[in-house]
Design an enzyme around this catalytic site. Structure first.
Site, PDB file in Angstrom:
ATOM      1  CE1 TYR A  62      -3.031  -3.095   0.511  1.00  0.00           C
ATOM      2  CE2 TYR A  62      -2.896  -2.784   2.876  1.00  0.00           C
ATOM      3  CZ  TYR A  62      -3.346  -3.503   1.792  1.00  0.00           C
ATOM      4  OH  TYR A  62      -4.116  -4.621   1.988  1.00  0.00           O
ATOM      5  CG  HIS A 128      -0.402  -8.643   0.491  1.00  0.00           C
ATOM      6  ND1 HIS A 128      -0.118  -7.302   0.535  1.00  0.00           N
ATOM      7  CD2 HIS A 128      -1.727  -8.714   0.229  1.00  0.00           C
ATOM      8  CE1 HIS A 128      -1.201  -6.597   0.301  1.00  0.00           C
ATOM      9  NE2 HIS A 128      -2.195  -7.440   0.103  1.00  0.00           N
TER      10      HIS A 128
END
Length: 326
Positions: A62, A128
């Protein structure tokens, strides 16, 4: 507004049962969702902590999210010491959209996250988006995280992803090959007013996962009255159905679809819901909707609205999009 849980009270990071029902999703501190220079992260994070939200989720993927969140938490440390909240991050996926699940990179990523988040330990680290690498690679990455848990750098091990069959297969294999379950997983856009597919897989997942967090009650910006992000993977048919449902909410219910979607997730998911927040108003809205879910009359009214919206969505209910190998 009253807090949804204890405020500034120490948590036991080795157990995730103390997490507040809302987890602050700091993915919004990223260019995919916001112009980061316009954010006021310390104010937003303070508001979340003041209202009893005691867990925060981020990722290297992010953009600057880890840095922004870490600096905000450090600014608030006189009021909220490190032991009064959970911090979770991820590893294996970078902002360049590159994946690296090798043990050396997993270790490097965790060390970098510790520095960015100004902490000596991380409460949870997830591998992830496991659907974008092979299952062998994902198992090796999880094994590396378990080693880091033994070393005390992380307290809980998990993985995240979207396709539920992929998540079930990986979770079962980890138990079989590593001899223990992961402590937590995150799956997103699989439990919301438009898609409750996660419920079908709960009997399998609950046998091989410690805790399941449901993320993105707005399905990455789809379930609002605004246009979804251009990169949203939903089909044109799904987006058209949601647009129709949003118009119904505005015209007939006099309430935005986003508020109804938030209450659907917060009321019906029996666990932690990860909600992305980038402003004080968004934190307030999430908490206000959680409190509305505690009111019997509101719940009865919402059941009618939920049913109407899901009828409008019609054949687009429980529709999933392809992701990685799932």
């Amino acid at each position: 507004m009253e807090p949804i849980g204890p405020v500034a009270v120490p948590v036991n990071g080795k157990s995730l049962v103390g997490m507040s029902p809302i987890c602050f999703g700091a993915g919004t501190f990223a260019p995919q969702y916001n112009q980061t220079e316009h954010l006021q992260p310390t104010d937003v994070v303070r508001r979340a902590l003041d209202l009893g939200i005691n867990c925060f989720d981020t990722s290297p993927y992010y953009g600057e999210s880890e840095i922004i969140l870490g600096d905000a938490l450090q600014n608030l440390s006189p009021e909220y010491p490190r032991n009064t909240y959970y911090v979770a991050t991820k590893c294996g996926r970078e902002p360049t959209n590159e994946f690296d699940y090798t043990p050396s990179w997993i270790r490097k990523s965790v060390e970098r996250s510790l520095g960015r988040l100004h902490t000596s330990y991380l409460d949870v680290v997830y591998v992830h988006d496991v659907e974008f690498k092979t299952e062998d690679e994902a198992v090796l990455a999880v094994k590396t995280l378990f080693e880091l848990k033994q070393e005390g750098k992380i307290l809980n091990v998990g993985f995240s992803g979207y396709p539920l069959p992929v998540l079930v297969s990986l979770a079962e294999r980890i138990v079989k090959e590593l001899g223990k379950p992961v402590d937590a997983i995150i799956t997103y856009s699989n439990f919301n007013i438009a898609n409750t597919s996660l419920l079908k897989y709960m009997p399998q997942l609950s046998q091989c996962v410690g805790q399941i967090l449901s993320a993105s009650p707005f399905s990455m910006g789809l379930l609002t009255s605004r246009e979804p992000p251009k990169w949203h993977p939903g089909s044109p048919a799904l987006k058209a159905a949601v647009t129709k449902a949003a118009a119904f909410c505005d015209a007939e219910l006099r309430e935005p679809l986003a508020d109804l979607a938030a209450r659907f997730a917060l009321e019906k998911w029996e666990g932690v819901t990860l909600v992305g927040c980038s402003t004080v108003d968004e934190v307030d809205s999430a908490v206000a909707n959680w409190w509305k879910c505690q009111d019997k009359a509101q719940r009865e009214k919402d059941e009618v609205a939920f049913r109407r919206v899901r009828e409008i969505l019609g054949d687009q209910l429980d529709v999933c999009w392809p992701s990685g190998r799932g």
